[in-house]
Scaffold this motif. Structure first.
Motif, short mmCIF file in Angstrom:
data_model
loop_
_atom_site.label_atom_id
_atom_site.label_comp_id
_atom_site.label_asym_id
_atom_site.label_seq_id
_atom_site.Cartn_x
_atom_site.Cartn_y
_atom_site.Cartn_z
N ASP A 173 0.84 -1.21 0.00
CA ASP A 173 0.00 0.00 0.00
C ASP A 173 0.88 1.25 0.00
N VAL A 174 1.94 1.22 0.80
CA VAL A 174 2.87 2.35 0.83
C VAL A 174 3.53 2.52 -0.53
N ALA A 175 3.92 1.41 -1.13
CA ALA A 175 4.57 1.48 -2.45
C ALA A 175 3.65 2.06 -3.50
N MET A 176 2.36 1.73 -3.42
CA MET A 176 1.40 2.27 -4.39
C MET A 176 1.16 3.76 -4.19
N GLY A 177 1.47 4.26 -3.00
CA GLY A 177 1.31 5.69 -2.75
C GLY A 177 2.49 6.53 -3.18
N ARG A 178 3.57 5.87 -3.58
CA ARG A 178 4.75 6.60 -4.03
C ARG A 178 4.51 7.17 -5.43
N LYS A 179 5.19 8.25 -5.72
CA LYS A 179 5.06 8.88 -7.03
C LYS A 179 5.84 8.09 -8.06
#
Length: 548
Positions: A173-179
């Protein structure tokens, strides 16, 4: 490592312990170290229908290094994630080689997920990450996963090794929030195409401008050279980041796999720039194997099998610009990018997961690595940076073999450089000590340079001292890296140092260093690493460059 050449780092040192000299090649005061490593060759054997072949014995295999047969020193068959007990040797037959894992025990797989945020388009990247998240149930209890991401500048640890599906799901989920920055790469390509279009416009005498700026088609034009050079340096940066990720997570047990989520690394930069047209005769920029070989070599050295996952990026932007008609055949840009993925898979014994397979990447990889043969050899390491070819054959006819194709005999100097590069890309590194760092007020100098005073506190534990000419001496290496908020990074200058004093620095204390670093060009972040080449210990620090 070559990166975006936008900064110049120069330093001078003032030291507080004993005396120190900065030298290009300091005299060695240490003996040589011996490093014995086993080369593991994971082998998949299939029949003519693609079915896995089981119950093979060591004598069924022929293992060659540089064309010469070598004995198999370790042998294990792994079937459905379990180490198969060795079949007893026939009377009078040679006993099977030692097994590298406990017979009958579970063999876990360590999945290192490398997420390239620099080339892919965010929407497509997240499709792959969501699919990966959904398939976490494919992991067995003995498996584990680590997740890292690269944004063009730094490598960030999203999750360290974990077997917890819930923890890994949150990390994704954190990775998907990265630009993701694939649209920026598309903008760069459109700008390049506009430059090409302008250069080929007709002038009053009906002579194309390209003929004025280019003598003949044997060389790239000015805009082509500029874009190709930028793209090759970007790929170099991505490869260095993936290499650093492997080195940072190099010691897990069991089978080691890298899921390389990438989009936008064309195999031939020159052909890619030419859009499939006949490439020039000259090689003005590095591409193909020259760019990708360091990643394949590192994987084979550390025992990683690469499973590249095709994440659409710049190639989809390029393809849409070339044609508006729907097609089921991959465009030339897509073929170039897939060529890079297939090369990395072929060289390390993995499989490229392209097109629709990107959505089932973890499921397919988990299935593929569950059954294989594990062959091990211990070469006579020369540490000469030479690559050695590996070929595995099965003595039974009609069977096909897939395995890694070589290994690199890495020199100590290259190993040190890679270790320090990894620390600088991570802005720290697993196992490194903290390095107290204080930056002073920047001072503007001539020709656009800025001088920044710096004070370092190097841990005394970093020094390996030996008696030398009546004193206690030590040798260290000091390195710097600078980057900006756009992901551009500098080359990594190395300052070898020789230290001497009446006695070693006090245990548990620090040695104070004062240094001045000169930066040319825009830089926002500075990383410093001090390395002891004898012990392999390292201290690192990262700081924001003060406003000047």
């Amino acid at each position: 490592m070559k990166m975006f050449h936008r900064f110049l780092l120069i330093s001078s040192l003032f030291l507080a312990w004993g005396t120190a000299q900065a030298q290009e090649e300091p005299p060695s005061i240490y003996g040589e170290s011996i490093d014995v490593r086993v080369v593991n060759v994971e082998v998949v054997v299939t029949d003519g229908s693609g079915n896995r072949v089981t119950d093979l014995r060591p004598e069924d295999f022929l293992l060659k290094v540089d064309g010469k047969e070598v004995p198999i020193e370790y042998f294990t068959e792994v079937r459905s994630g379990q180490a198969v007990p060795a079949t007893p040797a026939a009377p009078g037959a040679e006993a099977a080689p030692a097994t590298s894992v406990e017979p009958g025990g579970a063999v876990g797989t360590s999945y290192l997920v490398f997420i390239d945020d620099f080339f892919p388009i965010e929407l497509r990247r997240n499709e792959v990450l969501r699919a990966l998240q959904k398939d976490l149930a494919q992991l067995r209890p003995e498996d584990r996963m680590a997740i890292v991401a690269w944004d063009g500048g730094k490598v960030s640890v999203v999750s360290n090794w974990s077997s917890s599906q819930s923890q890994l799901s949150r990390a994704l989920d954190v990775a998907m929030g990265r630009k993701a920055r694939g649209l920026d790469r598309g903008t760069e390509h459109r700008s390049f195409r506009n430059d090409i279009s302008f250069s080929t416009q007709n002038v009053g005498d009906e002579t194309p401008l390209s003929l004025i700026s280019r003598i003949d088609s044997a060389s790239l034009s000015g805009p082509e050279v500029a874009y190709a050079d930028m793209l090759s340096r970007q790929i170099e940066g991505a490869v260095s980041a993936a290499v650093s990720a492997m080195r940072g997570f190099a010691a897990p047990s069991g089978r080691k796999v890298m899921l390389l989520l990438s989009g936008g690394w064309p195999y031939s930069v020159t052909s890619y720039v030419r859009g499939g047209a006949i490439p020039p005769l000259s090689r003005e920029v590095p591409d193909g194997e020259e760019l990708l070989r360091p990643l394949a070599n590192t994987a084979n050295l550390l025992g990683y099998t690469i499973y590249p996952v095709d994440v659409p990026g710049i190639e989809t932007v390029v393809a849409s610009a070339e044609t508006t008609a729907p097609t089921t055949v991959n465009s030339f840009p897509e073929q170039e990018v897939e060529g890079s993925l297939r090369f990395l898979a072929r060289e390390t014994g993995g499989t490229a997961l392209v097109n629709s397979n990107r959505i089932v990447a973890l499921a397919k990889t988990s299935s593929d690595v569950s059954s294989y043969y594990w062959l091990g050899i211990t070469p006579a390491w020369q540490r000469d940076d030479q690559r050695h070819k590996v070929k595995v054959e099965v003595r039974r006819p009609g069977l096909e073999v897939r395995s890694r194709t070589g290994f690199l005999d890495l020199s100590k100097k290259a190993e040190v450089s890679m270790a320090v590069e990894s620390a600088l890309l991570f802005g720290g590194f697993p196992g490194t000590a903290p390095l107290p760092l204080k930056l002073g007020t920047p001072v503007r100098k001539r020709r656009g340079t800025v001088e920044i005073p710096m004070t370092l506190g190097i841990p005394a534990s970093l020094f390996t001292t030996v008696p030398h000419e009546g004193q206690m001496a030590a040798q260290l290496e000091l390195r710097f890296a600078a980057s900006d908020n756009e992901g551009n990074s500098s080359d990594l200058p190395v300052i070898p140092l020789t230290f001497a004093g009446e006695k070693p620095p006090a245990e548990g204390g620090f040695v104070r260093y004062e240094t001045k670093v000169t930066l040319r060009g825009k830089a926002d972040n500075l990383v410093v690493a001090v390395y002891d080449p004898v012990s392999g210990r390292m201290a690192t620090a990262e700081a924001r460059v003060p406003t000047r």
